[in-house]
Every structure is written in structure tokens, then in C-alpha cells.
Design a protein around this motif. Sequence first.
Motif, PDB file in Angstrom:
ATOM      1  N   GLU A  83      62.585  31.646   8.829  1.00  0.00           N
ATOM      2  CA  GLU A  83      61.380  31.317   8.665  1.00  0.00           C
ATOM      3  C   GLU A  83      60.657  32.878   8.281  1.00  0.00           C
ATOM      4  OE1 GLU A  83      59.937  28.836   7.850  1.00  0.00           O
ATOM      5  OE2 GLU A  83      61.404  27.394   8.274  1.00  0.00           O
ATOM      6  N   LEU A  84      61.259  33.731   8.884  1.00  0.00           N
ATOM      7  CA  LEU A  84      60.607  34.976   8.827  1.00  0.00           C
ATOM      8  C   LEU A  84      61.425  35.940   8.187  1.00  0.00           C
ATOM      9  CD1 LEU A  84      60.080  35.340  12.617  1.00  0.00           C
ATOM     10  CD2 LEU A  84      58.242  35.138  10.978  1.00  0.00           C
ATOM     11  N   VAL A 132      60.793  35.132  21.144  1.00  0.00           N
ATOM     12  CA  VAL A 132      60.109  33.758  21.561  1.00  0.00           C
ATOM     13  C   VAL A 132      61.012  32.699  21.652  1.00  0.00           C
ATOM     14  CG1 VAL A 132      57.843  34.354  20.563  1.00  0.00           C
ATOM     15  CG2 VAL A 132      59.576  32.995  19.179  1.00  0.00           C
ATOM     16  N   THR A 133      62.159  32.670  21.094  1.00  0.00           N
ATOM     17  CA  THR A 133      63.219  31.539  21.310  1.00  0.00           C
ATOM     18  C   THR A 133      64.410  31.778  22.257  1.00  0.00           C
ATOM     19  OG1 THR A 133      64.444  32.650  19.447  1.00  0.00           O
ATOM     20  CG2 THR A 133      63.134  30.837  18.819  1.00  0.00           C
ATOM     21  N   GLU A 193      61.182  44.140  13.101  1.00  0.00           N
ATOM     22  CA  GLU A 193      59.967  43.521  13.973  1.00  0.00           C
ATOM     23  C   GLU A 193      60.252  41.972  14.016  1.00  0.00           C
ATOM     24  OE1 GLU A 193      55.939  44.239  15.230  1.00  0.00           O
ATOM     25  OE2 GLU A 193      57.485  45.561  14.856  1.00  0.00           O
ATOM     26  N   ASP A 194      60.331  41.522  12.768  1.00  0.00           N
ATOM     27  CA  ASP A 194      60.195  40.139  12.622  1.00  0.00           C
ATOM     28  C   ASP A 194      61.473  39.422  13.553  1.00  0.00           C
ATOM     29  OD1 ASP A 194      58.177  39.744  11.410  1.00  0.00           O
ATOM     30  OD2 ASP A 194      59.004  38.859   9.518  1.00  0.00           O
ATOM     31  N   ARG A 219      67.027  29.264  13.308  1.00  0.00           N
ATOM     32  CA  ARG A 219      66.016  28.619  12.415  1.00  0.00           C
ATOM     33  C   ARG A 219      64.680  29.509  12.338  1.00  0.00           C
ATOM     34  NH1 ARG A 219      66.535  23.402  14.596  1.00  0.00           N
ATOM     35  NH2 ARG A 219      68.263  22.435  13.356  1.00  0.00           N
ATOM     36  N   ALA A 220      64.437  30.393  13.542  1.00  0.00           N
ATOM     37  CA  ALA A 220      63.148  31.094  13.496  1.00  0.00           C
ATOM     38  C   ALA A 220      63.460  32.092  12.460  1.00  0.00           C
ATOM     39  CB  ALA A 220      62.823  31.593  14.961  1.00  0.00           C
ATOM     40  N   TRP A 224      60.826  39.735  17.246  1.00  0.00           N
ATOM     41  CA  TRP A 224      59.894  38.603  17.866  1.00  0.00           C
ATOM     42  C   TRP A 224      60.476  37.219  17.785  1.00  0.00           C
ATOM     43  CZ3 TRP A 224      56.881  39.616  21.428  1.00  0.00           C
ATOM     44  CH2 TRP A 224      56.001  40.781  21.435  1.00  0.00           C
ATOM     45  N   ALA A 225      61.199  37.269  16.677  1.00  0.00           N
ATOM     46  CA  ALA A 225      61.940  35.734  16.501  1.00  0.00           C
ATOM     47  C   ALA A 225      62.757  35.306  17.768  1.00  0.00           C
ATOM     48  CB  ALA A 225      62.720  35.400  15.191  1.00  0.00           C
TER      49      ALA A 225
END
Lengths: 303, 382
Positions: free
Chosen positions: B45-46, B60-61, B52-53, B41-42, B56-57
Motif C-alpha cells: 500500500e505504500l 506498525v505491523t 521511510e515508508d 500487505r502494508a 513505518w510499515a
Amino acid sequence: MPPGVSRSGELGELLRGESYLADEGLVTAIFLALKLGRPLFLEGEAGVGKTEVAKVLSRILDTPLIRLQCYEGIDVFQAVYEWDYARQLLHIRAAEAFGEEDRAHVERDLYDREFLVSRPLLQALEHRGPMPPVLLIDEVDRSDDEFEAYLLEILSDFAVTIPELGTIAAERPPVAVLTSNRTREVHDALKRRCLYHYIEHPGFEREVEIVKLRVPEAEEELARQVAAATENMRSMDLYKPPGVAETLDWTEALVALGARELDEKLVEATLGSVLKYREDQQRAKAAGLSALVGGVRSAGGDA
Amino acid sequence: MPEEAAPAKAPPMLDAAVAFGRVLRGAGLRVGTDRVVGFARAMEELDAGSREDVYWAGRVTLTSRPEDVTIYDRAFELFWDSGGGARPRPRPKVRFSVPQPDQSVFPPKKTVEKNEGGEEAVKLRYSPIEVLRSKDFALYSPDEFAELNRLLADLRLSGALRRSRRLEPSARGRYDPRRTMQAAMRTGGEAVRHRFRKTRVQPRRVVLLCDVSGSMAPYSRALLRFLHAGVASGAKLEAFTLGTRLTRITKELTTRDPDQALRQASGAIEDISGGTRLGDAVKEFVDRWGQRGMARGAVVVVLSDGWDRGDVAVLAESMRRLNRLAYKTIWVNPLKSAPGYKPLAAGMAAALPHVDVFLSGHNFESLEELARAVAAAAEREG
């Protein structure tokens, strides 16, 4: 999501506009938390700016900040709701005085919404406004297992059930930010509900920027010297290495003294605003305060 | 993070997320399906084309502790940068080596038919427990370790009581408007009986720091089992190992089966039977955990022979701090039982002034004594 933000980079700019400099990881974490409507779980040393995230979010979203400070033994009645017993008793007396005969009726009245005292979590769920509020659950690690389990329930459904009243659900889930200092490991189940980010101490350049942003009165040279000195201290093996909060306190103290540049005397006079343990101060002094002042990177070079 | 070495031509996000999740699981992270879905899901959104995205996605998950990050970083590199991200692989070859402990530590169950005297194994079952209780751990045979598990299962390890901040109903104490009101409802709104509550007492946290360095090898097996028994009994307990560095093993020890728990724990401890830098490890505990709250008001038990190859002054200083933070510090040294023992090891001598109780811990009886000491710590000082 604040208006006009569709990418995480734009969110970073907005945060910076509110004097909060976040690194790419934190910005992405906040962006996703807003976008996916999931709580954000922030860990890190004391003073790296965890609580600040919630405050800044409430500013850029233009919505109230509702804060729940956790402590040992916190329970539902302190965090969610409590009945106002004194008023309930008075209500019974009043009903008697006015000759109200129907007991069931009196009882029903007693558990009406008007006798309910909302604590932070319920306030956050009941909030009605154009934007959901920011709910800061600070220092979760200080609460205990029982309370954690309760939080789990609230953070997954964003609703509470009050036996006498029924279920109260949030119109839209609040923007939840949980912080922990890691004094103990918070249960996995709770972390799983959240997006997780560990905030590190900022690097030198970022810290200089933070100082300049937050204490604009500080001269460039002073900001660099302070940032270099705190960075030094962090590698010094102290009981409590200074966080960004201490760097800012220190700079403010120096600015208040009219300092434009750091020197040994000033450091000695203001050491208490950055190192809060006597042993740490002694260690810093033993290492030589002039070394702290001396190890400054030249300004302008890589700024 | 370096820039775009993107997962070229990304497959549907979910497939990639599932495959990556599997890699992380293989590497030892607890990545459930819910987390994988969260990751997918994350990414939606990115910008899934930006390394990089994606990084980090995922971070954090899929992670939830700073310790996870190292593993995550390695796995991320292997998976996304080797081009593997483009093709979700059913069985990723990425394996992180988990050091398997020596066979003899975890004896295969019921393989021994006869022992050295040629007696049948059945006899072992009746092997006098009393003898085992006072036998030095260093002299244990593998079968006796199995027997030890059964003994330990009955050992209760629970900290001395302390006053909690929570209140419980009581005949006297502070006024309790909530329960008074509830009771009043049953008597027509008249508070016939007033209710009270008082602070509850609960056991203190117990923190166990077990030395797993080479010199402790004959004992660390048994002591780790002791740690496991403590954690498994559901007591409020935290366990760490001290070696060349500090390792938190509470989580690994939560498994019910002692052998499995020890295997997991020894996966977490990389320095088992390595050198001793006792002072540094204790210091790390105080810095990273103790001072932030774990040691405060707790009963802290150090299980070690006190051999320290590092700077002894560090150990002395760390123990002094620990003693100030903790409610009680107990040192358990298996060598203490030896006749004529004197704390000659420099580390031991340095630590001793900062220890409240000094015990032996070389056999089961002494562990019972330890359990009593942990529970009794309060009684002396109310």
C-alpha cells in the motif's frame, strides 16, 4: 479512506486541516489502518492525543464516532447488547391480557430485535450508512482478560452471535481505534490483530505548531514560551509530566487571562492547569519558575 | 528517518518481508507469520522504494511494545541499509548476543553421579527435604537448586482477596433481571423466583520486584526461581528485576520450564550482578508502571538487601509513593535472618518506614511465610 486520498502524505494534510498534527509514523499507521481495514492500536502517555485520533477520523470520514469506554469488570452486556427485561415482562402481561394462548409464539416474540438494547459494539456493527463508523475502544488496558478475549473475537470477524437471535455482522468493518495507557500489558493476541503505534510527546517545533493550530488566539511568542516551558517540565522528573493536552489547557488559561507573554507571575497563577500534582508544582517552583520562563528558544530562528 | 537509501530493486515484497521477519525473530521479537504477511500487505500500500515508508510499515505491523522499537531500529538498519534487503538471505548472520548465565546457575540435569562424600546420587533423591527447607539459599549446591524447583512448584502465590467489579449469581444481593427473566420463561412468564447477584471477590495483583545486583547474587537465583514459580502458577502476578535499571520479566517467566524461563529472563536482564541503584530502579517502577495502575490496590513485594549505591533519598521517596499507591508493601531481605541483624544498610533504613511487612526470605521456609503474608495482607484490614 476519505475521498481524494491515495497516499499517506495527503492523509496527513487532511488531519492537519482538522487541527490534528500527526507525525509521519502516526500518519502512516492511520493510512494503513484505513487501507487494510485493520484496527489501530495506539499507546502512549496520557494526554498525547490518542483518543483525539478517533475523533478526528470521524470528522474527516464524515461518519459517526461510537465510543466504548473500558473499565474494570466491563462485560458483554455493557459493551455489546442487553435484553430489555422490563419491556419483555410487560409484553408477557400484555399477551396474557389480550388472551394470547400460544406460549411458544409469545416466547418467540420476546426475543425479537425490538427488545434488544444495543450497546456500543453492536451499534458499530449494525451501523448502516455510506461510510462505516469509527469505533473507539478507549483504555483497553482497564478491562480484564475475559473482555479482551471477547474483543479479539469481535475485531477479527466484525460479527457477534446472540444466542436468541443469530449472528449480526457488519456490512463493512468499522474503523476501529483502540487506545491504552499501558497500565498493564494488553494480550499479544489482541495486539497482533491490530496495527501498533506508540505516540511520543511531540518535539518542540511540532508542539508550537499544535498550540498555534488549536489555540489560534495565542500569540506566536506565547506559544513558543509555553511549548518551551512544558518541554522543560518533561525533563524535570515529575510524577505526571504534562502531555499535549495539558499544554493546550495551559495556553487556553493564559489566553483567557489576556497573556501575551509568559512571566513568572502568570506561571505561578496558572500552574494548576499544567501540573496536577501538588508535589510536581512544588518541584517546579523549587527549580525556579523564572528558569521555566527563561529557557525559551528565540522565535523566528528555526520556525 | 534519513531519506531514500531504498532497498534497491526490491524482490517480491513477501520474500523480503519473510527474511526481515526472520532477522527480527533472531533478535528476540515475537514475529509470527501473520505479522510478516501484514508487513508485506502494508508495503504494497505504500511506496516500497521509500526507506521511510518501509520503516513505518514494518514498525506498525511488526512491533507491539515501545521496548520493541530499539531492537526493531537496529535490525532495520542492519537489514535494509546493508543492502541485505535486496537479497533475501536464507540465514541472516545478524545475531544479537544474549548473555548466557553462568553454567552453575542452571545445572545440567543428572550429570552428578556422586557427591563429595562419594555417596551415590540416588541418595540425593531422598535428601531430607526438611533440611533443605530451612537451608540458607546461599549455601545451596546446584542439585539442591533442582530440588528447590520441585518444592516451589507446590508453593501457591496468590494475592489477598479484594472485591471485583464483576457480579456473580448469589442467593441475596442486588436484583438480577437477566436471570430472573430467564427463569420466568420456564414458568410461563411468571417470575416465581427472583434472582440476585453480588460482587465477586478475586485475588489482588501481586507485583514482585527482585534485586539482582551483585550483593544479592547468592540469593537472586533462588528468588528468581520463586518469581518463576509464581508466574507459572497462573496467579495474577507481575515480576520485575531491580539492578542498575528496571526490567520487566513477567513475559519471559511465563515459560513452564524453570531453567528455560530463567535463561530468557536473564537475557532480558542485562545488569544481573551489576551495581545497585535501588532507589532509581524503584522510582522507575513507580513512574512507569506503578502510578499508572499496576501498583494500585496491589500487594507489592520488594526482594532486596537494601544496599543502594545511588541517592538514598530517592529510595525513601519512591518507597513512600509506592506505599501510598499499593494496598500493601512487603520487603523481603535475606540478611534479616542473620543473628543480631539491624537494618544498617542506608537504603534499608530509609525504606523501612514505608514498608508494611518486613520478612527474611533466605530459605524456602521464609518464602512460604512470604506466600502466607501476601495472601493474608487483606485479613487485617478487611
